[in-house]
Design an enzyme around this catalytic site. Structure first.
Site, short mmCIF file in Angstrom:
data_model
loop_
_atom_site.label_atom_id
_atom_site.label_comp_id
_atom_site.label_asym_id
_atom_site.label_seq_id
_atom_site.Cartn_x
_atom_site.Cartn_y
_atom_site.Cartn_z
N HIS A 125 0.85 -1.19 0.00
CA HIS A 125 0.00 0.00 0.00
C HIS A 125 0.89 1.24 0.00
O HIS A 125 1.81 1.34 0.81
CB HIS A 125 -0.88 -0.04 1.26
CG HIS A 125 -2.02 0.93 1.25
ND1 HIS A 125 -1.86 2.29 1.29
CD2 HIS A 125 -3.36 0.71 1.22
CE1 HIS A 125 -3.05 2.86 1.29
NE2 HIS A 125 -3.98 1.93 1.25
N HIS A 181 -2.19 2.54 11.51
CA HIS A 181 -0.89 3.17 11.72
C HIS A 181 -0.94 4.25 12.81
O HIS A 181 -2.01 4.72 13.20
CB HIS A 181 -0.35 3.77 10.43
CG HIS A 181 -1.13 4.94 9.89
ND1 HIS A 181 -2.39 4.84 9.38
CD2 HIS A 181 -0.79 6.25 9.76
CE1 HIS A 181 -2.82 6.00 8.96
NE2 HIS A 181 -1.87 6.90 9.19
N HIS A 184 -6.94 12.88 13.95
CA HIS A 184 -6.06 11.86 14.56
C HIS A 184 -4.71 12.53 14.78
O HIS A 184 -3.98 12.80 13.83
CB HIS A 184 -5.93 10.64 13.64
CG HIS A 184 -7.24 10.02 13.28
ND1 HIS A 184 -7.53 9.56 12.01
CD2 HIS A 184 -8.36 9.81 14.04
CE1 HIS A 184 -8.75 9.06 12.01
NE2 HIS A 184 -9.28 9.21 13.22
N HIS A 217 -4.91 4.82 14.46
CA HIS A 217 -6.16 4.88 13.72
C HIS A 217 -6.06 3.99 12.49
O HIS A 217 -5.00 3.45 12.17
CB HIS A 217 -6.51 6.32 13.32
CG HIS A 217 -5.42 7.04 12.57
ND1 HIS A 217 -4.29 7.52 13.17
CD2 HIS A 217 -5.29 7.34 11.26
CE1 HIS A 217 -3.51 8.10 12.28
NE2 HIS A 217 -4.09 8.01 11.10
N GLU A 261 -3.32 14.38 11.59
CA GLU A 261 -4.17 14.30 10.40
C GLU A 261 -5.59 14.78 10.69
O GLU A 261 -6.28 14.21 11.54
CB GLU A 261 -4.22 12.86 9.88
CG GLU A 261 -2.85 12.26 9.58
CD GLU A 261 -2.92 10.78 9.24
OE1 GLU A 261 -4.04 10.23 9.22
OE2 GLU A 261 -1.86 10.18 9.01
#
Length: 450
Positions: free
Chosen positions: A297, A340, A369, A375, A346
């Site tokens: 990813h 992560h 977050h 999260h 964020e």
């Protein structure tokens, strides 16, 4: 001329960071110099600087405006009455709170009473100080009426506006911008502007940065092309209002406080201008995303549209990142965003559609977050992804546009955001259902769940 009546075909110039020239009347720009003794048509020359005079040439931002009357022609500024009370640009223990808890807000309702963009703007969180020229603030707005004979000027920093509901017709000193949901507008520090709402109710998000300006991220190994293309950024063409009025109010945001000054003419009286410091807009659907094509990813930073860097390489004061429609093709890979913890903080919003990792995240809502707060996908998303297995094949995410404001500075949250009736106090529940799938073999070789 009236700023409320936007033509259907507003003309733009294109290019990010270019030097532009525009005149609403042919010959209004001086030739061969910036500040002649007498400007064409008897206009006044006025410079607006986005950086210090002595900044390196590649970083220097300034424009020359040629206007009917100079902006200095106004009464003294006075504190705005009534005061706003919900704008913050210096974050400390007396006006905001730090918390590592994951936070989420439901979409804010449109106010019942008449509310324009200024009064509908309120701070959610931020860090640093506009006085120290380092930091940022994240705001949201909810409005239902156009600004009337009133222009806003932000002396604290740049605004990046992300409308989620309702178009914005923005008149600036450099010209006019039509901005729809799915587009963004950047209004640099110091420019005066007015926002009208042709569709009535409007709602959206605003990021504000202090002491720096947004730029395009470097592409590194991607090469010369991809992500946001310079040519897709649109800059206004000169347009001016030449009408006297009994009273025009300039509302200036200065250190998070609002001040007003009266003048008897429109501030949008710039007949011509040239330079590289100007408002601009960008259509997010033009973004060219990159992704993995085999396994694993990609990090969300690959979707950065604009960045406000710090002096430390690779670390941003604020990144503007989007999650647009795109193909997912990686094999043997958990395709939604991975779980992560991040040294960056964020703040996420959703413009339209759904978000791939949060089933109950709604357009117009927001989440925060903070630094090193864990999260990731909610229980429904995780279980549905695992159940599909690896035979799902290539899959296209459609009809969605989510975004993120990401910063290296830890945000402090304003009290009205924490006390908001739109705070989702059950947000944590979306992960509580995650169960253990751990299996191991006992001494007899039998597999069992732990």
């Amino acid at each position: 001329m009236d700023g409320y009546d936007f033509p259907a075909d507003v003309q733009y110039q294109s290019g990010f960071g270019n030097d532009f020239s525009s005149e609403a009347i042919a010959g209004a720009l001086p030739r061969g110099q910036n500040n002649p003794l007498v400007c064409p048509y008897g206009l006044y020359a006025e410079q607006i600087s986005g950086t210090s005079f002595t900044s390196p040439r590649k970083l220097n931002l300034r424009s020359w405006l040629y206007r009917i009357k100079p902006s200095v022609t106004h009464e003294p500024f006075k504190p705005r009455v009534p005061s706003h009370g919900k704008l913050v640009t210096e974050f400390n223990q007396s006006n905001s709170t730090a918390t590592p808890t994951q936070l989420r807000w439901k979409p804010v309702e449109i106010p019942d009473s008449p509310t324009d963009f200024i009064d509908g703007l309120y701070t959610i969180c931020g860090a640093g100080s506009s006085y120290l020229r380092h930091g940022y603030a994240i705001h949201m707005y909810s409005a239902n009426k156009s600004m009337e004979n009133c222009a806003f000027c932000n002396a604290d920093g740049d605004f990046l506006i992300v409308p989620q509901k309702g178009r914005l017709w923005i008149t600036t000193e450099c010209g006019r911008l039509q901005v729809s949901p799915g587009e963004i507008a950047v209004l640099p520090q110091g420019f005066r502007f007015i926002i009208n709402l042709p569709d009535g109710p409007s709602r959206g998000y605003v990021a504000e940065i202090f002491g720096t300006h947004f730029q395009l991220p470097d592409l590194g190994p991607i090469g010369a092309n991809g992500l946001a293309a310079s040519r897709d950024f649109l800059i206004p063409t000169a347009w001016f209002a030449n009408n006297s009025c009994p009273g025009y109010t300039i509302v200036q945001k200065f250190g998070g406080e609002l001040f007003t000054a009266r003048q008897d003419f429109s501030p949008f009286n710039v007949v011509a201008w040239h330079g590289n410091y100007a408002p601009y807009k960008y259509e997010l659907s033009k973004f060219c995303p990159y992704n993995t094509v085999l396994v694993d990813h990609g990090d969300p930073s690959i979707n950065t549209v604009l960045t406000a860097p710090t002096e430390k390489p690779g670390v941003a004061l604020l990144d503007f990142v989007i999650f647009p429609p795109r193909w997912l093709v990686a094999e043997h890979t958990f395709r939604p965003p991975y779980y992560h913890r991040n040294c960056m903080s964020e703040f996420m919003g959703l413009i339209y559609g759904g978000y791939e990792a949060k089933a109950e995240f709604l357009p117009g809502g927001a989440s925060l977050h903070s630094c090193m707060t864990p999260h990731g996908p909610d229980t429904k998303t995780y279980e549905a992804t695992i159940a599909r297995g690896n035979d799902v094949g290539p899959y296209k995410i459609t009809n969605t546009m989510a975004f993120m404001f990401e910063s290296c500075l830890i945000p402090r949250i304003c009290p009205w955001a924490l006390e908001s009736p739109f705070m989702d106090h059950d947000y944590y529940q979306c992960w509580i259902g995650l169960k253990s799938h751990f299996k191991c073999e006992d001494a007899n070789g039998n597999s069992r769940e732990m």
